[in-house]
Design a protein around this motif. Sequence first.
Motif, PDB file in Angstrom:
ATOM      1  N   ASP A   1       1.183  -1.297   0.055  1.00  0.00           N
ATOM      2  CA  ASP A   1       0.263  -0.198  -0.064  1.00  0.00           C
ATOM      3  C   ASP A   1       0.479   1.553   0.209  1.00  0.00           C
ATOM      4  O   ASP A   1       1.426   1.732   1.415  1.00  0.00           O
ATOM      5  CB  ASP A   1      -1.245   0.131   1.747  1.00  0.00           C
ATOM      6  N   ASP A   2       1.518   1.850  -1.290  1.00  0.00           N
ATOM      7  CA  ASP A   2       2.207   3.166  -1.284  1.00  0.00           C
ATOM      8  C   ASP A   2       1.198   4.379  -0.957  1.00  0.00           C
ATOM      9  O   ASP A   2       2.167   5.270  -1.301  1.00  0.00           O
ATOM     10  CB  ASP A   2       2.294   3.059  -2.371  1.00  0.00           C
ATOM     11  N   SER A   3       0.149   4.302  -0.011  1.00  0.00           N
ATOM     12  CA  SER A   3      -0.284   5.312   0.622  1.00  0.00           C
ATOM     13  C   SER A   3       0.127   5.420   1.843  1.00  0.00           C
ATOM     14  O   SER A   3      -0.181   6.344   2.711  1.00  0.00           O
ATOM     15  CB  SER A   3      -1.654   5.451   0.302  1.00  0.00           C
ATOM     16  N   TRP A   4       1.029   4.777   2.164  1.00  0.00           N
ATOM     17  CA  TRP A   4       1.334   4.768   3.735  1.00  0.00           C
ATOM     18  C   TRP A   4       2.653   5.106   3.741  1.00  0.00           C
ATOM     19  O   TRP A   4       3.668   5.315   3.203  1.00  0.00           O
ATOM     20  CB  TRP A   4       1.817   3.232   3.754  1.00  0.00           C
ATOM     21  N   THR A   5       2.528   6.061   4.846  1.00  0.00           N
ATOM     22  CA  THR A   5       4.030   6.906   5.571  1.00  0.00           C
ATOM     23  C   THR A   5       4.290   6.517   6.158  1.00  0.00           C
ATOM     24  O   THR A   5       3.158   6.188   7.396  1.00  0.00           O
ATOM     25  CB  THR A   5       3.665   8.378   5.245  1.00  0.00           C
ATOM     26  N   PRO A   6       5.221   6.527   7.111  1.00  0.00           N
ATOM     27  CA  PRO A   6       5.812   6.115   8.549  1.00  0.00           C
ATOM     28  C   PRO A   6       5.564   6.809   9.368  1.00  0.00           C
ATOM     29  O   PRO A   6       5.643   8.891   9.374  1.00  0.00           O
ATOM     30  CB  PRO A   6       7.627   5.622   8.493  1.00  0.00           C
ATOM     31  N   ALA A   7       5.403   6.810  10.951  1.00  0.00           N
ATOM     32  CA  ALA A   7       5.693   7.684  11.717  1.00  0.00           C
ATOM     33  C   ALA A   7       6.626   8.279  12.313  1.00  0.00           C
ATOM     34  O   ALA A   7       7.970   7.235  12.041  1.00  0.00           O
ATOM     35  CB  ALA A   7       4.432   7.192  13.276  1.00  0.00           C
ATOM     36  N   GLY A   8       7.002   8.662  13.142  1.00  0.00           N
ATOM     37  CA  GLY A   8       8.598   9.566  13.484  1.00  0.00           C
ATOM     38  C   GLY A   8       8.947  10.488  12.544  1.00  0.00           C
ATOM     39  O   GLY A   8       8.615  11.200  11.722  1.00  0.00           O
ATOM     40  N   PRO A   9      10.609  10.228  12.929  1.00  0.00           N
ATOM     41  CA  PRO A   9      11.722  11.613  12.571  1.00  0.00           C
ATOM     42  C   PRO A   9      10.872  11.389  11.122  1.00  0.00           C
ATOM     43  O   PRO A   9      10.820   9.832  10.596  1.00  0.00           O
ATOM     44  CB  PRO A   9      12.620  11.094  13.638  1.00  0.00           C
TER      45      PRO A   9
ATOM     46  N   SER B   1      13.940  11.698   9.424  1.00  0.00           N
ATOM     47  CA  SER B   1      15.305  10.664   8.350  1.00  0.00           C
ATOM     48  C   SER B   1      15.781   9.861   9.935  1.00  0.00           C
ATOM     49  O   SER B   1      14.744  10.132  10.337  1.00  0.00           O
ATOM     50  CB  SER B   1      15.866  12.169   9.222  1.00  0.00           C
ATOM     51  N   GLY B   2      16.432   9.212   9.552  1.00  0.00           N
ATOM     52  CA  GLY B   2      16.380   7.957   9.935  1.00  0.00           C
ATOM     53  C   GLY B   2      16.043   6.890   9.887  1.00  0.00           C
ATOM     54  O   GLY B   2      15.035   7.014   9.504  1.00  0.00           O
ATOM     55  N   PRO B   3      16.652   5.895  10.594  1.00  0.00           N
ATOM     56  CA  PRO B   3      15.762   4.080  10.372  1.00  0.00           C
ATOM     57  C   PRO B   3      14.552   4.042  10.451  1.00  0.00           C
ATOM     58  O   PRO B   3      14.258   5.324  12.197  1.00  0.00           O
ATOM     59  CB  PRO B   3      16.951   3.120  11.263  1.00  0.00           C
ATOM     60  N   VAL B   4      13.728   3.559   9.766  1.00  0.00           N
ATOM     61  CA  VAL B   4      12.475   3.832  10.385  1.00  0.00           C
ATOM     62  C   VAL B   4      12.177   1.960  10.502  1.00  0.00           C
ATOM     63  O   VAL B   4      12.584   1.555  10.077  1.00  0.00           O
ATOM     64  CB  VAL B   4      11.510   4.107   8.845  1.00  0.00           C
ATOM     65  N   ALA B   5      10.164   2.013  11.289  1.00  0.00           N
ATOM     66  CA  ALA B   5       9.728   0.337  10.970  1.00  0.00           C
ATOM     67  C   ALA B   5       9.009   0.273  10.540  1.00  0.00           C
ATOM     68  O   ALA B   5       8.164   1.410   9.944  1.00  0.00           O
ATOM     69  CB  ALA B   5       9.308   0.132  12.840  1.00  0.00           C
ATOM     70  N   ILE B   6       9.212  -0.521  10.020  1.00  0.00           N
ATOM     71  CA  ILE B   6       8.247  -0.373   8.479  1.00  0.00           C
ATOM     72  C   ILE B   6       7.133  -1.197   8.379  1.00  0.00           C
ATOM     73  O   ILE B   6       6.419  -2.510   8.177  1.00  0.00           O
ATOM     74  CB  ILE B   6       9.055  -1.254   7.311  1.00  0.00           C
TER      75      ILE B   6
ATOM     76  N   SER C   1      21.771  -0.752  11.502  1.00  0.00           N
ATOM     77  CA  SER C   1      21.334  -0.515   9.800  1.00  0.00           C
ATOM     78  C   SER C   1      20.747   1.198   9.798  1.00  0.00           C
ATOM     79  O   SER C   1      19.911   1.721  10.123  1.00  0.00           O
ATOM     80  CB  SER C   1      19.840  -1.125   8.681  1.00  0.00           C
ATOM     81  N   PRO C   2      20.991   2.180   8.748  1.00  0.00           N
ATOM     82  CA  PRO C   2      20.812   3.258   8.707  1.00  0.00           C
ATOM     83  C   PRO C   2      19.484   3.559   8.321  1.00  0.00           C
ATOM     84  O   PRO C   2      18.817   4.433   8.283  1.00  0.00           O
ATOM     85  CB  PRO C   2      22.153   3.619   7.777  1.00  0.00           C
TER      86      PRO C   2
ATOM     87  N   GLY D   1      13.717  -3.829  15.891  1.00  0.00           N
ATOM     88  CA  GLY D   1      13.242  -4.099  16.358  1.00  0.00           C
ATOM     89  C   GLY D   1      13.786  -4.673  17.652  1.00  0.00           C
ATOM     90  O   GLY D   1      15.120  -5.501  17.446  1.00  0.00           O
ATOM     91  N   GLY D   2      13.510  -5.007  18.576  1.00  0.00           N
ATOM     92  CA  GLY D   2      14.019  -6.216  19.987  1.00  0.00           C
ATOM     93  C   GLY D   2      15.439  -5.491  19.975  1.00  0.00           C
ATOM     94  O   GLY D   2      15.862  -4.225  20.745  1.00  0.00           O
TER      95      GLY D   2
END
Length: 289
Positions: free
Chosen positions: A156-164, A166-171, A254-255, A260-261
């Motif tokens: 679903d390419d309408s999704w956007t990550p929450a949070g900052p 820049s920097g690594p993201v949780a997907i 990872s950049p 998680g964990g």
Amino acid sequence: MDVAEHELNHPWEGVLVTPARGSDVGVLVLAGSSGRIEHERARILARQGVIALSIRWFGGPGQPRGICEIPLETFTAAVDLLIANGARRVGILGVSKGAEAALLTSVHDPRVDVVIAVSPTSRVWCNVGPGTDGEQRPYRSSWTWQGQSLPFVPMDDSWTPAGPESGPVAIRGWYEASERRFAHLLPRAQIPVDRARADLVLVAGGDDAMWPSLPFAEQLAARRRSAGTTAHLIARQDAGHRPRFPGESPASASPHFLYGGTPRADALLGEAAWPHILDRLAMTAPSGW
């Protein structure tokens, strides 16, 4: 235990690590979305008396640049090599997208006796990166069998990550949003592990930030139970996407992505799973299973 290591360059890049005394158990070791050759993991397994083969399954010479329409025959050819080197019991240990490949290979190749699926998915997903044409869109299946693409779930390419920004993201949320948007496609994209004759060991962390591997693992186990077969699930709620087995180096940060964990939780999950993995490969189950 002494081992011998052989670098491979045909039909794919890889490494074959064999115990000096030989073995009749072989395991194919598959990385996740890096597609890299897992030298360290193969060596650790070989020191336990197992013929260990790890291959680069995409991104190498003559291969797609991304995980896009990868022939499952890539992995059945690796099973051929293990058998040619004396394996009478064959396992596949895969992580993340490598677990997806391992599960699907066991469905299509009855020679696979055991699958160890680490941070698995319960369904087929779309491509990650470009195919042989260099294109990433439109979405296509990650896998083919006998020239036919397997049914898959797109993103679903309408999704956007929450949070900052820049920097690594949780997907993980991207996969969960894609499941909701494309719910009508989920049934056809399920990995039919109920059809596989292989033993199934599932290793998953509840804090996986890449995708919901513990719910996926529970779905796989339920699918097996519904068919009257078994699956063995080893889980920790505080572990993430990258469990580490005894003797392995810690996973590097990872950049781009959050996994998680914690290093301790991931190591404890790997430590808990390790004896079950070795015993399943040897076809002797620990007490209490």
